[in-house]
Design an enzyme around this catalytic site. Structure first.
Site, mmCIF file in Angstrom:
data_model
loop_
_atom_site.group_PDB
_atom_site.id
_atom_site.type_symbol
_atom_site.label_atom_id
_atom_site.label_comp_id
_atom_site.label_asym_id
_atom_site.label_seq_id
_atom_site.Cartn_x
_atom_site.Cartn_y
_atom_site.Cartn_z
ATOM 1 N N THR A 121 35.780 56.837 48.063
ATOM 2 C CA THR A 121 35.216 57.752 49.056
ATOM 3 C C THR A 121 35.790 59.146 48.799
ATOM 4 O O THR A 121 37.003 59.344 48.910
ATOM 5 C CB THR A 121 35.586 57.272 50.474
ATOM 6 O OG1 THR A 121 35.062 55.952 50.632
ATOM 7 C CG2 THR A 121 34.998 58.192 51.541
ATOM 8 N N ARG A 149 33.233 46.028 54.402
ATOM 9 C CA ARG A 149 34.167 45.969 55.525
ATOM 10 C C ARG A 149 35.280 45.002 55.167
ATOM 11 O O ARG A 149 35.013 43.945 54.597
ATOM 12 C CB ARG A 149 33.469 45.412 56.780
ATOM 13 C CG ARG A 149 32.335 46.240 57.294
ATOM 14 C CD ARG A 149 31.434 45.378 58.169
ATOM 15 N NE ARG A 149 30.814 44.308 57.381
ATOM 16 C CZ ARG A 149 30.139 43.273 57.907
ATOM 17 N NH1 ARG A 149 30.007 43.157 59.215
ATOM 18 N NH2 ARG A 149 29.598 42.348 57.126
ATOM 19 N N ASN A 212 30.579 56.425 57.871
ATOM 20 C CA ASN A 212 31.838 56.172 58.574
ATOM 21 C C ASN A 212 32.024 57.100 59.774
ATOM 22 O O ASN A 212 32.552 56.691 60.804
ATOM 23 C CB ASN A 212 33.023 56.276 57.609
ATOM 24 C CG ASN A 212 33.212 54.980 56.823
ATOM 25 O OD1 ASN A 212 32.455 54.026 57.003
ATOM 26 N ND2 ASN A 212 34.206 54.948 55.951
ATOM 27 N N PHE A 253 28.934 47.756 66.981
ATOM 28 C CA PHE A 253 29.892 48.876 67.061
ATOM 29 C C PHE A 253 29.880 49.547 68.427
ATOM 30 O O PHE A 253 30.087 50.745 68.562
ATOM 31 C CB PHE A 253 29.674 49.885 65.928
ATOM 32 C CG PHE A 253 30.574 49.579 64.763
ATOM 33 C CD1 PHE A 253 30.384 48.421 64.030
ATOM 34 C CD2 PHE A 253 31.642 50.410 64.434
ATOM 35 C CE1 PHE A 253 31.241 48.083 62.993
ATOM 36 C CE2 PHE A 253 32.507 50.085 63.396
ATOM 37 C CZ PHE A 253 32.293 48.918 62.679
ATOM 38 N N LEU A 254 29.605 48.751 69.449
ATOM 39 C CA LEU A 254 29.676 49.248 70.829
ATOM 40 C C LEU A 254 30.680 48.413 71.615
ATOM 41 O O LEU A 254 30.516 48.214 72.801
ATOM 42 C CB LEU A 254 28.300 49.166 71.499
ATOM 43 C CG LEU A 254 27.307 50.276 71.176
ATOM 44 C CD1 LEU A 254 26.035 50.106 71.994
ATOM 45 C CD2 LEU A 254 27.901 51.669 71.450
ATOM 46 N N CYS A 264 40.166 53.417 56.508
ATOM 47 C CA CYS A 264 38.939 54.171 56.212
ATOM 48 C C CYS A 264 38.490 55.106 57.336
ATOM 49 O O CYS A 264 38.502 56.316 57.163
ATOM 50 C CB CYS A 264 37.826 53.207 55.852
ATOM 51 S SG CYS A 264 38.275 52.160 54.458
ATOM 52 N N LYS A 326 42.303 44.950 62.473
ATOM 53 C CA LYS A 326 41.162 44.107 62.830
ATOM 54 C C LYS A 326 41.491 42.680 62.446
ATOM 55 O O LYS A 326 42.421 42.456 61.647
ATOM 56 C CB LYS A 326 39.884 44.606 62.131
ATOM 57 C CG LYS A 326 39.890 44.421 60.621
ATOM 58 C CD LYS A 326 38.764 45.160 59.941
ATOM 59 C CE LYS A 326 37.433 44.497 60.102
ATOM 60 N NZ LYS A 326 36.407 45.092 59.197
HETATM 61 C C1 UGA Z 1 34.787 50.579 57.556
HETATM 62 C C2 UGA Z 1 33.250 50.551 57.561
HETATM 63 O O1 UGA Z 1 32.784 49.697 58.612
HETATM 64 C C3 UGA Z 1 32.715 50.044 56.213
HETATM 65 O O2 UGA Z 1 31.304 50.074 56.203
HETATM 66 C C4 UGA Z 1 33.281 50.948 55.108
HETATM 67 O O3 UGA Z 1 32.857 50.525 53.832
HETATM 68 C C5 UGA Z 1 34.792 50.910 55.159
HETATM 69 O O4 UGA Z 1 35.245 51.366 56.453
HETATM 70 C C6 UGA Z 1 35.299 51.826 54.077
HETATM 71 O O5 UGA Z 1 35.063 53.028 54.169
HETATM 72 O O6 UGA Z 1 35.826 51.321 53.086
HETATM 73 P P1 UGA Z 1 36.663 48.693 57.883
HETATM 74 O O7 UGA Z 1 37.668 49.782 57.778
HETATM 75 O O8 UGA Z 1 36.879 47.421 57.154
HETATM 76 O O9 UGA Z 1 35.219 49.220 57.421
HETATM 77 O O10 UGA Z 1 36.588 48.329 59.412
HETATM 78 P P2 UGA Z 1 35.473 48.305 60.556
HETATM 79 O O11 UGA Z 1 34.851 46.988 60.629
HETATM 80 O O12 UGA Z 1 34.580 49.488 60.437
HETATM 81 O O13 UGA Z 1 36.389 48.487 61.830
HETATM 82 C C7 UGA Z 1 37.158 49.677 61.982
HETATM 83 C C8 UGA Z 1 37.894 49.675 63.291
HETATM 84 O O14 UGA Z 1 36.975 49.853 64.362
HETATM 85 C C9 UGA Z 1 38.672 48.400 63.607
HETATM 86 O O15 UGA Z 1 39.950 48.777 64.080
HETATM 87 C C10 UGA Z 1 37.854 47.732 64.686
HETATM 88 O O16 UGA Z 1 38.642 46.965 65.565
HETATM 89 C C11 UGA Z 1 37.254 48.934 65.390
HETATM 90 N N1 UGA Z 1 36.000 48.639 66.113
HETATM 91 C C12 UGA Z 1 34.905 48.224 65.436
HETATM 92 C C13 UGA Z 1 35.937 48.836 67.492
HETATM 93 O O17 UGA Z 1 36.923 49.249 68.130
HETATM 94 N N2 UGA Z 1 34.760 48.585 68.153
HETATM 95 C C14 UGA Z 1 33.656 48.154 67.490
HETATM 96 O O18 UGA Z 1 32.620 47.961 68.158
HETATM 97 C C15 UGA Z 1 33.723 47.968 66.110
#
Ligand code: UGA
Length: 435
Positions: A121, A149, A212, A253-254, A264, A326
């Site tokens: 990125t 992810r 992102n 994502f809500l 990320c 996560k």
């Molecule tokens: C994120 C993106 O979702 C990927 O598409 C992307 O490829 C990746 O970054 C990257 O740039 O490499 P990731 O960091 O694995 O992926 O994690 P997410 O699933 O996006 O979650 C991120 C954070 O948001 C976590 O702490 C999770 O608990 C939080 N989250 C997620 C919430 O608080 N609420 C939600 O509804 C969803």
């Protein structure tokens, strides 16, 4: 194809193993000798569901090898760059040291017709800057951002939502880059269901950071709504369900909670804002600072809620369920769970943490009390915080835990518990934006 992947972190190691799974001969390169030794023996250096099997299978078959020496890439035709782009020490911008080092490292081995594929990125404009050095070797550069992810990394690599090719302007080079990637991803593209989008370098770079930024904004939006729900006694989970049924909004994502973390989203929104400022768009993207501020405020609010629920945190034992950013991961980078554990300690609480993935890492660091599992952590605790929604935590039996705890107080920091079940078992339950 003979492929090399430079950088063997979450992105690179999973990409290397997945490309071998597709039938290619792959060599993964990293400067970290310990990591390369582990990967070479077929053992994953991090927790990632499904990765261990893909890694072991392909190392065993000999299709997947690892090395610290760029010379191992000598007869490759496709070179993926999957190194990290952390935040710079002196600003919010991305540090491209590793990307530049990767390109420098492989330049001596590039031959006429080779294709270099950027997956890291990067700030918009990076590919255009790197391309001349690659082209001077008779090779070409394509930017192919990664959307995997953590926790679903193998699946997201082998069954992506979409594949993006950021191609060079020169039509001949673009055709060559496109053909090479089409061959590499042939098995993924075969049934015609995975959209493959062709665009220029800049657009491909922006696709990644805007995805992102949008995801982070969506989470902070629902967390702001959670604050509104707290203020008036409304329920953010019901609210999210109701607005999410509008498919222009969508329900993913809500999930309100203690905020987003990881390697990320936090870094990428900062880096994008820093790059936007360089482009004269600082004010336009100021909302990303607000997104970050809302995110940070969620941790402080959780600590305040626990303080209120326990009648003061001083001397209270708090069981924090979860430490990774996560579930199904051992990644502690920018983890809200960890931030809260620290804040609780600063407020005088006696904190015990448990995490099925990151627990051993925390225990080795030795700066916080780590319990082997949730039951052990909750035994004798005055309050419980669910900080990472591991399945083993959301499935806990509140009835069985009630007699073990000193205080039956639970803050559901991920709105992942069955609230009624905990209340029925005599617990004082509070979620984020719901009670
Ligand atoms: C994120 C993106 O979702 C990927 O598409 C992307 O490829 C990746 O970054 C990257 O740039 O490499 P990731 O960091 O694995 O992926 O994690 P997410 O699933 O996006 O979650 C991120 C954070 O948001 C976590 O702490 C999770 O608990 C939080 N989250 C997620 C919430 O608080 N609420 C939600 O509804 C969803």
């Amino acid at each position: 194809m003979k492929i090399c992947v430079i950088g063997c972190g979450y992105l690179g190691a999973v990409h290397a193993a997945s490309m071998a799974e597709l039938g290619h001969d792959v060599v993964g390169i990293d400067v970290d000798e310990a990591k390369i030794a582990l990967l070479s023996s077929g053992h994953p250096p991090f927790v990632e569901p499904g990765f261990d099997e893909v890694l072991a299978r392909n190392v065993e078959s000999g299709r997947l090898t690892f090395s610290t020496d760029y010379a191992a890439t000598a007869d490759c035709e496709l070179y993926f760059i999957g190194v990290g782009t952390p935040q710079r020490r002196d600003s919010h911008g991305a540090d491209l040291t590793y990307v530049h080092a990767a390109v420098e490292g492989l330049l001596p081995y590039l031959r006429e017709g080779d294709v270099v594929v950027g997956k890291s990125t990067v700030p918009v404009g990076t590919a255009a800057e790197l391309a001349p050095a690659v082209e001077a070797k008779g090779a070409c550069l394509v930017w192919n951002p990664e959307f995997l992810r953590e926790g679903f990394a193998v699946k997201d690599t082998l069954e992506p939502d979409r594949i993006v090719y950021g191609l060079p302007n020169d039509p001949q080079l673009a055709r060559r880059a496109q053909a090479a990637l089409d061959t590499c991803y042939a098995k993924i593209l075969a049934d015609g269901t995975t959209p493959r989008l062709l665009m220029d370098y800049q657009t491909a770079e922006l696709v990644k950071v805007s995805a992102n930024s949008f995801l982070a904004t969506k989470i902070s939006f629902i967390n702001a709504m959670a604050q509104a729900c707290d203020a008036v006694g409304a329920d953010v989970a019901k609210l999210a369900e109701a607005i999410g049924l509008d498919d222009r909004i969508g329900k993913k994502f809500l999930r309100a909670g203690i905020g987003f973390g990881g390697g990320c989203l936090p870094k990428d929104i900062r880096a994008f804002h820093a790059r936007a400022a360089e482009l004269g768009l600082d004010e336009t993207f100021n909302f990303l600072t607000e997104v970050e501020l809302i995110n940070e405020s969620q941790c402080g609010r959780a600590v305040d809620a626990l303080n209120e629920m326990t009648g003061g945190l001083e001397g209270k034992r708090v069981a924090v369920l979860g430490a990774a950013f996560k579930p199904n991961s051992d990644d502690l980078r920018h983890s809200p769970a960890r931030t809260i554990a620290r804040l609780l300690e600063e407020r005088g609480a006696d904190v015990v943490v448990t995490d099925p993935g990151a627990g051993p890492i925390l225990a080795a660091q030795g700066d916080i009390d780590v319990a082997i599992d949730a039951t052990t952590a909750i035994t004798g605790a005055d309050a419980v915080l669910l900080a990472t929604e591991w399945k083993e935590f959301s499935e806990l039996d509140p009835q069985a835990l009630a007699p073990l705890a000193r205080g039956k107080v639970v803050l559901d920091g991920r709105n992942a518990l069955d609230a009624q079940k905990w209340k029925d078992a005599g617990w004082t339950y509070r979620g984020i934006g719901r009670r």
